[in-house]
Design a protein around this motif. Structure first.
Motif, PDB file in Angstrom:
ATOM      1  N   GLY A 186      -0.889 -13.571 -14.712  1.00 49.79           N
ATOM      2  CA  GLY A 186      -0.705 -13.484 -16.158  1.00 49.79           C
ATOM      3  C   GLY A 186      -1.200 -12.166 -16.725  1.00 49.79           C
ATOM      4  N   GLY A 187      -1.085 -11.086 -15.927  1.00 51.71           N
ATOM      5  CA  GLY A 187      -1.510  -9.760 -16.386  1.00 51.71           C
ATOM      6  C   GLY A 187      -2.953  -9.438 -16.070  1.00 51.71           C
ATOM      7  N   ARG A 188      -3.579 -10.195 -15.167  1.00 52.00           N
ATOM      8  CA  ARG A 188      -4.982  -9.955 -14.820  1.00 52.00           C
ATOM      9  C   ARG A 188      -5.151  -8.988 -13.645  1.00 52.00           C
ATOM     10  NH1 ARG A 188      -7.899 -14.444 -12.810  1.00 52.00           N
ATOM     11  NH2 ARG A 188      -6.031 -15.704 -12.510  1.00 52.00           N
ATOM     12  N   PHE A 189      -4.094  -8.357 -13.193  1.00 50.10           N
ATOM     13  CA  PHE A 189      -4.156  -7.497 -12.010  1.00 50.10           C
ATOM     14  C   PHE A 189      -4.165  -6.022 -12.404  1.00 50.10           C
ATOM     15  CE2 PHE A 189      -1.578  -5.156  -8.729  1.00 50.10           C
ATOM     16  CZ  PHE A 189      -2.606  -5.033  -7.800  1.00 50.10           C
ATOM     17  N   THR A 190      -5.079  -5.270 -11.815  1.00 55.70           N
ATOM     18  CA  THR A 190      -5.136  -3.812 -11.957  1.00 55.70           C
ATOM     19  C   THR A 190      -4.904  -3.182 -10.593  1.00 55.70           C
ATOM     20  OG1 THR A 190      -6.624  -3.774 -13.868  1.00 55.70           O
ATOM     21  CG2 THR A 190      -6.622  -1.833 -12.463  1.00 55.70           C
ATOM     22  N   LEU A 191      -3.993  -2.235 -10.536  1.00 62.79           N
ATOM     23  CA  LEU A 191      -3.716  -1.507  -9.299  1.00 62.79           C
ATOM     24  C   LEU A 191      -4.524  -0.215  -9.308  1.00 62.79           C
ATOM     25  CD1 LEU A 191      -2.075  -1.305  -6.664  1.00 62.79           C
ATOM     26  CD2 LEU A 191      -0.294  -0.118  -7.980  1.00 62.79           C
ATOM     27  N   GLY A 192      -5.705  -0.264  -8.680  1.00 64.27           N
ATOM     28  CA  GLY A 192      -6.445   0.963  -8.440  1.00 64.27           C
ATOM     29  C   GLY A 192      -5.837   1.645  -7.241  1.00 64.27           C
ATOM     30  N   ILE A 193      -5.596   2.934  -7.346  1.00 69.70           N
ATOM     31  CA  ILE A 193      -4.745   3.593  -6.360  1.00 69.70           C
ATOM     32  C   ILE A 193      -5.275   4.985  -6.016  1.00 69.70           C
ATOM     33  CG2 ILE A 193      -3.146   4.771  -7.932  1.00 69.70           C
ATOM     34  CD1 ILE A 193      -0.847   3.456  -6.385  1.00 69.70           C
ATOM     35  N   GLY A 194      -5.087   5.402  -4.769  1.00 69.65           N
ATOM     36  CA  GLY A 194      -5.543   6.720  -4.331  1.00 69.65           C
ATOM     37  C   GLY A 194      -4.888   7.102  -3.016  1.00 69.65           C
ATOM     38  N   VAL A 195      -5.283   8.255  -2.474  1.00 71.25           N
ATOM     39  CA  VAL A 195      -4.659   8.742  -1.238  1.00 71.25           C
ATOM     40  C   VAL A 195      -5.519   8.501  -0.009  1.00 71.25           C
ATOM     41  CG1 VAL A 195      -3.327  10.499  -2.440  1.00 71.25           C
ATOM     42  CG2 VAL A 195      -5.573  11.096  -1.521  1.00 71.25           C
ATOM     43  N   GLY A 196      -6.823   8.298  -0.190  1.00 66.00           N
ATOM     44  CA  GLY A 196      -7.702   8.093   0.953  1.00 66.00           C
ATOM     45  C   GLY A 196      -8.121   9.393   1.606  1.00 66.00           C
ATOM     46  N   GLY A 197      -9.097   9.282   2.513  1.00 69.47           N
ATOM     47  CA  GLY A 197      -9.626  10.480   3.167  1.00 69.47           C
ATOM     48  C   GLY A 197      -9.680  10.383   4.671  1.00 69.47           C
ATOM     49  N   ARG A 198      -9.003   9.388   5.252  1.00 71.64           N
ATOM     50  CA  ARG A 198      -9.063   9.172   6.690  1.00 71.64           C
ATOM     51  C   ARG A 198      -7.703   9.433   7.331  1.00 71.64           C
ATOM     52  NH1 ARG A 198     -13.387   6.110   8.870  1.00 71.64           N
ATOM     53  NH2 ARG A 198     -12.189   6.392  10.797  1.00 71.64           N
ATOM     54  N   ASP A 199      -7.640  10.357   8.268  1.00 68.95           N
ATOM     55  CA  ASP A 199      -6.389  10.623   8.969  1.00 68.95           C
ATOM     56  C   ASP A 199      -5.955   9.434   9.820  1.00 68.95           C
ATOM     57  OD1 ASP A 199      -6.329  13.102   7.831  1.00 68.95           O
ATOM     58  OD2 ASP A 199      -6.810  14.214   9.660  1.00 68.95           O
ATOM     59  N   ASP A 200      -6.928   8.668  10.377  1.00 70.53           N
ATOM     60  CA  ASP A 200      -6.534   7.574  11.259  1.00 70.53           C
ATOM     61  C   ASP A 200      -5.756   6.496  10.516  1.00 70.53           C
ATOM     62  OD1 ASP A 200      -8.771   6.748   9.852  1.00 70.53           O
ATOM     63  OD2 ASP A 200      -9.850   5.975  11.596  1.00 70.53           O
ATOM     64  N   ASP A 201      -6.088   6.253   9.232  1.00 70.48           N
ATOM     65  CA  ASP A 201      -5.307   5.305   8.445  1.00 70.48           C
ATOM     66  C   ASP A 201      -3.854   5.769   8.332  1.00 70.48           C
ATOM     67  OD1 ASP A 201      -7.351   3.509   7.965  1.00 70.48           O
ATOM     68  OD2 ASP A 201      -7.922   4.406   6.051  1.00 70.48           O
ATOM     69  N   CYS A 202      -3.673   7.053   8.047  1.00 69.59           N
ATOM     70  CA  CYS A 202      -2.322   7.598   7.907  1.00 69.59           C
ATOM     71  C   CYS A 202      -1.558   7.518   9.222  1.00 69.59           C
ATOM     72  CB  CYS A 202      -2.390   9.054   7.434  1.00 69.59           C
ATOM     73  SG  CYS A 202      -3.071   9.281   5.789  1.00 69.59           S
ATOM     74  N   LEU A 203      -2.219   7.864  10.316  1.00 68.05           N
ATOM     75  CA  LEU A 203      -1.549   7.848  11.611  1.00 68.05           C
ATOM     76  C   LEU A 203      -1.138   6.435  12.002  1.00 68.05           C
ATOM     77  CD1 LEU A 203      -3.843  10.394  13.489  1.00 68.05           C
ATOM     78  CD2 LEU A 203      -1.543  10.792  12.565  1.00 68.05           C
ATOM     79  N   ALA A 204      -2.001   5.453  11.720  1.00 68.20           N
ATOM     80  CA  ALA A 204      -1.650   4.067  12.014  1.00 68.20           C
ATOM     81  C   ALA A 204      -0.485   3.590  11.154  1.00 68.20           C
ATOM     82  CB  ALA A 204      -2.860   3.170  11.794  1.00 68.20           C
ATOM     83  N   ALA A 205      -0.392   4.116   9.925  1.00 69.35           N
ATOM     84  CA  ALA A 205       0.695   3.747   9.021  1.00 69.35           C
ATOM     85  C   ALA A 205       1.969   4.531   9.302  1.00 69.35           C
ATOM     86  CB  ALA A 205       0.263   3.969   7.572  1.00 69.35           C
ATOM     87  N   GLY A 206       1.870   5.553  10.159  1.00 69.25           N
ATOM     88  CA  GLY A 206       3.046   6.338  10.515  1.00 69.25           C
ATOM     89  C   GLY A 206       3.439   7.369   9.480  1.00 69.25           C
ATOM     90  N   ILE A 207       2.464   7.873   8.716  1.00 66.22           N
ATOM     91  CA  ILE A 207       2.773   8.910   7.725  1.00 66.22           C
ATOM     92  C   ILE A 207       2.000  10.183   8.046  1.00 66.22           C
ATOM     93  CG2 ILE A 207       3.175   7.139   5.976  1.00 66.22           C
ATOM     94  CD1 ILE A 207       0.555   8.135   4.648  1.00 66.22           C
ATOM     95  N   ASP A 208       2.458  11.291   7.513  1.00 68.84           N
ATOM     96  CA  ASP A 208       1.829  12.592   7.719  1.00 68.84           C
ATOM     97  C   ASP A 208       0.631  12.721   6.777  1.00 68.84           C
ATOM     98  OD1 ASP A 208       1.079  15.240   7.952  1.00 68.84           O
ATOM     99  OD2 ASP A 208       3.102  16.052   7.660  1.00 68.84           O
ATOM    100  N   PRO A 209      -0.593  12.857   7.309  1.00 64.43           N
ATOM    101  CA  PRO A 209      -1.763  12.975   6.431  1.00 64.43           C
ATOM    102  C   PRO A 209      -1.672  14.144   5.453  1.00 64.43           C
ATOM    103  CG  PRO A 209      -2.449  12.607   8.698  1.00 64.43           C
ATOM    104  CD  PRO A 209      -0.976  12.873   8.731  1.00 64.43           C
ATOM    105  N   ARG A 210      -0.924  15.181   5.846  1.00 64.02           N
ATOM    106  CA  ARG A 210      -0.833  16.373   4.992  1.00 64.02           C
ATOM    107  C   ARG A 210       0.057  16.148   3.779  1.00 64.02           C
ATOM    108  NH1 ARG A 210       1.180  20.118   9.805  1.00 64.02           N
ATOM    109  NH2 ARG A 210       2.463  18.223   9.963  1.00 64.02           N
ATOM    110  N   ARG A 211       0.826  15.063   3.766  1.00 61.66           N
ATOM    111  CA  ARG A 211       1.746  14.792   2.660  1.00 61.66           C
ATOM    112  C   ARG A 211       1.281  13.635   1.773  1.00 61.66           C
ATOM    113  NH1 ARG A 211       6.170  13.101   2.204  1.00 61.66           N
ATOM    114  NH2 ARG A 211       6.967  14.519   0.616  1.00 61.66           N
ATOM    115  N   ARG A 212       0.014  13.226   1.922  1.00 62.78           N
ATOM    116  CA  ARG A 212      -0.447  12.055   1.183  1.00 62.78           C
ATOM    117  C   ARG A 212      -0.253  12.198  -0.325  1.00 62.78           C
ATOM    118  NH1 ARG A 212      -6.112  11.410   4.340  1.00 62.78           N
ATOM    119  NH2 ARG A 212      -6.009  13.638   3.940  1.00 62.78           N
TER     120      ARG A 212
END
Length: 283
Positions: A86-112
């Motif tokens: 009912g509108g109680r959700f907030t999307l806090g959002i960012g790029v992160g600072g860990r290359d291993d997260d990006c690599l596991a997700a299959g994205i280029d850390p340099r393009r975050r």
């Protein structure tokens, strides 16, 4: 001023108890962090469960590492949470600072950062009921909040602060004392004004806390040190954790003095009784 709780990640089975206890008390929000290559619950799944166990309190990601998530599915998940709560959700959002997260997700850390900007354009388009792309139709459900759920950006780089005015509703600052956060808040406000946005950005600060007997404090120090090991400064983060009611009251006041609309007290030990101790300390 509002005060929320950041939930500990060490025992996901306790999160529902934390949420019910907080919902019965004076807290305004529940926050849950996001990592991929780490022993933490997936935040959107977990927050859906927490939203169903509560009736009043807001739930938010703190922060979701959006570049590691598929854009179309993220748009649908966030809109679904907005409708379910009912509108109680907030999307806090960012790029992160860990290359291993990006690599596991299959994205280029340099393009975050660039990927996040592309994602935000798509998210805002979907939440407005428009087609996802030239080749696909709209993605439902339509959020109950016009334009989509509240979006707070986290991060310290200038590009992160500028995204608040371009795409967001506010800023979520973590890990900095009030005198340092003051500069971040003012930068966000200036960017907001330059973009000719109406009103003002919502400003949220996060402080790391643990409150209770030595067993609780020891567990919290161990957990926060493990989480921030990648920074090379885990002891600094553990030493900066607030562990007395006096410290917690003082930092809430200090953040309020620099214009914070909400302070999130992020907990690093699983002891649910901290919810009651923190309520007594903060209110």
């Amino acid at each position: 001023m509002n005060t929320g709780l950041g939930l500990p990640i060490s025992d996901p089975a306790l999160l529902l108890t934390w949420a019910r206890r907080a919902d019965e008390g004076p807290f305004s929000s529940l926050g849950l962090l996001d990592r991929l290559v780490y022993d933490n619950p997936e935040p959107l799944v977990a927050l859906a469960a927490l939203a169903g166990a509560t009736t009043r309190i807001r739930v938010q990601t703190e922060v979701l590492l959006a570049p590691n998530h598929g854009t179309a599915l993220l748009a649908k998940q966030a809109a679904t949470l907005d409708r379910l709560t009912g509108g109680r959700f907030t999307l806090g959002i960012g790029v992160g600072g860990r290359d291993d997260d990006c690599l596991a997700a299959g994205i280029d850390p340099r393009r975050r950062g660039r990927r996040l900007d592309e994602q935000m354009a798509a998210l805002r388009r979907v939440w407005a009921g428009k087609p996802y792309s030239d080749d696909t139709g709209p993605i439902g459900p339509v959020p109950v909040t016009p334009g989509g759920p509240e979006v707070l950006f986290g991060g310290f780089a200038r590009s992160a602060l500028e995204r608040v005015a371009r795409w967001g509703d506010g800023f979520l600052g973590a890990g900095l004392p009030p005198h340092a956060m003051d500069g971040m808040f003012r930068t966000v406000e200036r960017s907001w004004q330059r973009a000719d946005r109406a009103g003002r950005p919502r400003l949220v600060a996060q402080a790391n806390v643990a409150l209770g007997p030595e067993t609780v404090l020891s567990e919290a120090r161990e957990n926060i040190s493990a989480y921030y090991e990648f920074t090379g400064r885990p002891a600094y983060m553990a030493d900066g954790m607030l562990t007395t009611p006096e410290q917690i009251r003082a930092v809430i006041t200090a953040y309020e003095d620099i214009g914070a609309d909400e302070v999130m007290l992020y907990c690093w030990a699983a002891d649910v009784d901290q919810a009651d101790r923190l309520a007594q300390a903060a209110f």
